[in-house]
Scaffold this motif. Structure first.
Motif, PDB file in Angstrom:
ATOM      1  N   ALA A  13       0.834  -1.208   0.000  1.00  0.00           N
ATOM      2  CA  ALA A  13       0.000   0.000   0.000  1.00  0.00           C
ATOM      3  C   ALA A  13       0.868   1.258   0.000  1.00  0.00           C
ATOM      4  O   ALA A  13       0.574   2.223  -0.723  1.00  0.00           O
ATOM      5  N   LEU A  14       1.950   1.260   0.789  1.00  0.00           N
ATOM      6  CA  LEU A  14       2.849   2.426   0.819  1.00  0.00           C
ATOM      7  C   LEU A  14       3.538   2.640  -0.522  1.00  0.00           C
ATOM      8  O   LEU A  14       3.702   3.778  -0.969  1.00  0.00           O
ATOM      9  N   VAL A  15       3.946   1.548  -1.168  1.00  0.00           N
ATOM     10  CA  VAL A  15       4.574   1.664  -2.496  1.00  0.00           C
ATOM     11  C   VAL A  15       3.582   2.247  -3.491  1.00  0.00           C
ATOM     12  O   VAL A  15       3.917   3.136  -4.281  1.00  0.00           O
ATOM     13  N   LEU A  16       2.348   1.766  -3.465  1.00  0.00           N
ATOM     14  CA  LEU A  16       1.324   2.280  -4.377  1.00  0.00           C
ATOM     15  C   LEU A  16       1.025   3.750  -4.110  1.00  0.00           C
ATOM     16  O   LEU A  16       0.865   4.543  -5.048  1.00  0.00           O
ATOM     17  N   VAL A  17       0.955   4.133  -2.844  1.00  0.00           N
ATOM     18  CA  VAL A  17       0.726   5.541  -2.499  1.00  0.00           C
ATOM     19  C   VAL A  17       1.897   6.392  -2.980  1.00  0.00           C
ATOM     20  O   VAL A  17       1.700   7.486  -3.538  1.00  0.00           O
TER      21      VAL A  17
END
Length: 148
Positions: A13-17
């Protein structure tokens, strides 16, 4: 096991954000128009010396009598460098040589400049170069412009 899956989910999720923010930042920079892909090498070596080191890929934006240069791989909302039209002196142009061909986008042209006594090089497409030189020459009357 559930903890590991939760941690993996948070990392994804952090990578996508992070990727979303990169894209959003680029859209905000380009929103006002007048942008072009432009690699920059600040404190460039003297003419005759070339190498692929020191180039940073970025996006430049025209803003009145200034060109604002933003690094592509950054989250900073402000430009990394600001070049004033009245302070830019064009020293010449050349094609990439050796390692520069790998460090720069294909079909780039390198424009050697002086900005307030600092040597810099801008690498951009031929179309962007034509627009940049036209922008320099379109300075208001009475403003000193040096275009080689």
């Amino acid at each position: 096991m559930i903890l590991a899956l939760t941690v993996c989910g948070i990392v994804v999720a952090l990578v996508l954000v992070g990727l979303f923010v990169f894209g959003l930042r680029r859209r905000l920079i380009q929103r006002s128009g007048g942008t072009f892909d432009c690699s920059l090498r600040w404190d460039a070596p003297e003419s005759g010396e070339s190498g692929g080191k020191g180039w940073a890929y970025g996006v430049a934006r025209y803003n009145g009598d200034r060109v604002e240069w933003f690094r592509v791989f950054s989250y900073a909302p402000r430009p990394r460098r600001v070049l004033e039209r009245s302070a830019i002196e064009v020293a010449g142009r050349r094609l990439p040589e050796g390692e520069e061909e790998l460090a720069l986008l294909s079909d780039s042209v390198i424009l050697a400049c002086l900005h307030r006594g600092t040597r810099l090089e801008l690498a951009m497409s031929e179309d962007a170069l034509t627009g940049f030189l036209a922008w320099l020459e379109a300075a208001p009357p009475g403003q000193r412009v040096n275009v080689a």
